[in-house]
Design an enzyme around this catalytic site. Structure first.
Site: not given
Ligand code: NAP
Ligand code: G4F
Length: 347
Positions: A133, A135, A156
């Site tokens: 990520s 992050e 995280y």
């Molecule tokens: P998500 O929508 O939160 O999905 C997370 C998945 O992980 C769900 O299927 C969840 O299952 C499963 N999970 C949670 N805890 C688990 C456990 N203990 N054992 C097995 N599975 C588990 O996340 P996403 O946005 O698709 O992201 C996919 C991956 O990319 C994650 O690793 C995330 O950290 C990473 N990532 C995401 C972003 C982004 O912007 N979306 C960016 C960078 C990296 P349930 O449905 O049962 O909860």
């Molecule tokens: O949407 P966010 O919660 O995403 P964040 O923290 O960037 O993390 C996501 O992206 C990562 C990749 O860079 C992934 F690895 C991670 O698993 C996840 O998918 O927050 C984005 C920004 C933050 O700066 C947060 O402080 O939005 C700001 N924010 C402001 N108000 C909020 C809120 N975020 C959330 N979730 N909820 C609010 O009310």
């Protein structure tokens, strides 16, 4: 027919990747967790498609349970493993740091060990994609690229850095084919409703339809490089099709603030965001990541990957989807059905 195993198949990325791989003719296996309510909504369309359904297999397991991981890998004998499972919410990781580390850091290690044992037992190649990520870059100044030093700012992010290094260490120590994808934020209509983009677009639809009055948010100044999840799963797959494993940043190369996102989303339905948004200090994080902006040069040059959906198109896609949901919710309300009514207030 190639076989892929996906952890996190029920998540946003897992669902897009499943569709992408099925379309390529893969047999797809996913690890699911038992929930007290139905949690297969994002892959529902595939499960209901009689043709695709036969190419999809679901297995109960958990990244906190190495016994299940080993059993599933030995039974499935996958060619490719995509480790997408995670407690992926940054703010929640401050509330559940130990659990987040167990799933995200140690969970990755458990999976790598299970695959390593499988490879040595059956003498076959298994390629692994590890979901890193942006992050992990945290407080490192933008633009961030593959060579940028990590500076994680949440439990995280620290756990993802550990996962990254476990992956790299197993690649170097055992010659395993493992890639770290370092993905910047990617969103879609399937994004979890407590991430800021979806929280905003859900609220826009509901406010427009008179179902909600206010939207409470935290830090509006944070900047993110937002892309479309459907584009990013292609990048994951491309990384596993190379001759030798390498790590890649996946990003659009353009950043916007949360405020920019609000402006774009509310103005799409002709509303002024300032009339509806209030700041809730509880939604600020103990440590913030201020500015993530990826440099996707390497993946563009080596894998010929480009994002197809722009920021404006992404916001429009999400608002359209959530406006439609709100219209349906309103119609149900008008006929007296209220159990579907609720506002997104946490996250
Ligand atoms: P998500 O929508 O939160 O999905 C997370 C998945 O992980 C769900 O299927 C969840 O299952 C499963 N999970 C949670 N805890 C688990 C456990 N203990 N054992 C097995 N599975 C588990 O996340 P996403 O946005 O698709 O992201 C996919 C991956 O990319 C994650 O690793 C995330 O950290 C990473 N990532 C995401 C972003 C982004 O912007 N979306 C960016 C960078 C990296 P349930 O449905 O049962 O909860
Ligand atoms: O949407 P966010 O919660 O995403 P964040 O923290 O960037 O993390 C996501 O992206 C990562 C990749 O860079 C992934 F690895 C991670 O698993 C996840 O998918 O927050 C984005 C920004 C933050 O700066 C947060 O402080 O939005 C700001 N924010 C402001 N108000 C909020 C809120 N975020 C959330 N979730 N909820 C609010 O009310």
């Amino acid at each position: 027919m190639k076989k892929a195993l996906i952890t996190g198949i029920t998540g946003q990325d897992g669902s897009y990747l499943t569709e992408f791989l099925l379309d390529k003719g893969y047999e797809v296996h996913g690890i699911i967790r038992r929930g007290s309510t139905y949690n297969l909504g994002r892959i529902d369309a595939v499960l209901k498609n009689p043709k695709l359904y036969l190419q999809l297999y679901l297995h109960y397991g958990d990244l906190t349970d190495s016994t299940s991981l080993r059993k599933i890998i030995d039974e499935v004998r996958p060619d490719e493993v995509y480790n997408l499972g995670a407690q992926s919410h940054v703010k929640v990781s401050f509330d559940t740091p130990e659990y987040t580390a167990d799933v995200v850091a140690i969970g990755t290690l458990r999976l790598l060990e299970a695959v390593r044992a499988h490879i040595s037992m059956f003498n076959r190649e298994v390629r692994i994609y590890q979901a890193g990520s942006s992050e992990m870059f945290g407080a490192a100044p933008p633009p961030q690229r593959e060579s940028t030093e990590f500076y994680p700012r949440s439990p995280y992010a620290v756990s993802k850095v550990a996962g990254y290094w476990y992956a790299k260490n197993y690649r170097e120590s055992y010659g395993m084919y493992i890639v770290n994808g370092i993905l910047f934020n990617h969103e879609s209509p399937r994004r979890g409703e407590t991430f800021v983009t979806r929280k905003i677009t859900r609220a826009v639809g509901r406010i427009k339809e008179g179902l909600q009055d206010k939207l409470f948010l935290g830090n509006l100044d944070a900047k993110r490089d937002w892309g479309f999840a459907g584009d990013y799963v292609e990048a994951m797959w491309l990384m596993l099709q190379q001759e030798s494993p390498e790590d890649f940043v996946v990003a659009t190369g353009v950043a916007h603030s949360v405020r920019d996102f609000l402006k774009e989303a509310f103005s799409y339905v002709n509303l002024n965001w300032e009339d509806y948004v209030e700041i809730d200090p509880k939604l600020f994080r103990p440590a913030e990541v201020d500015y993530l902006l990826g440099d996707p040069t390497k993946i563009k040059e080596k894998l010929n990957w480009e994002p197809k959906v722009s920021f404006k198109e992404l916001v429009a896609m999400m608002v359209e989807h959530d406006w439609e949901l709100a219209k349906r919710e309103k119609a149900l309300k008008e006929v007296g059905y209220t159990s579907a009514l609720r506002g997104v207030t946490i996250g």
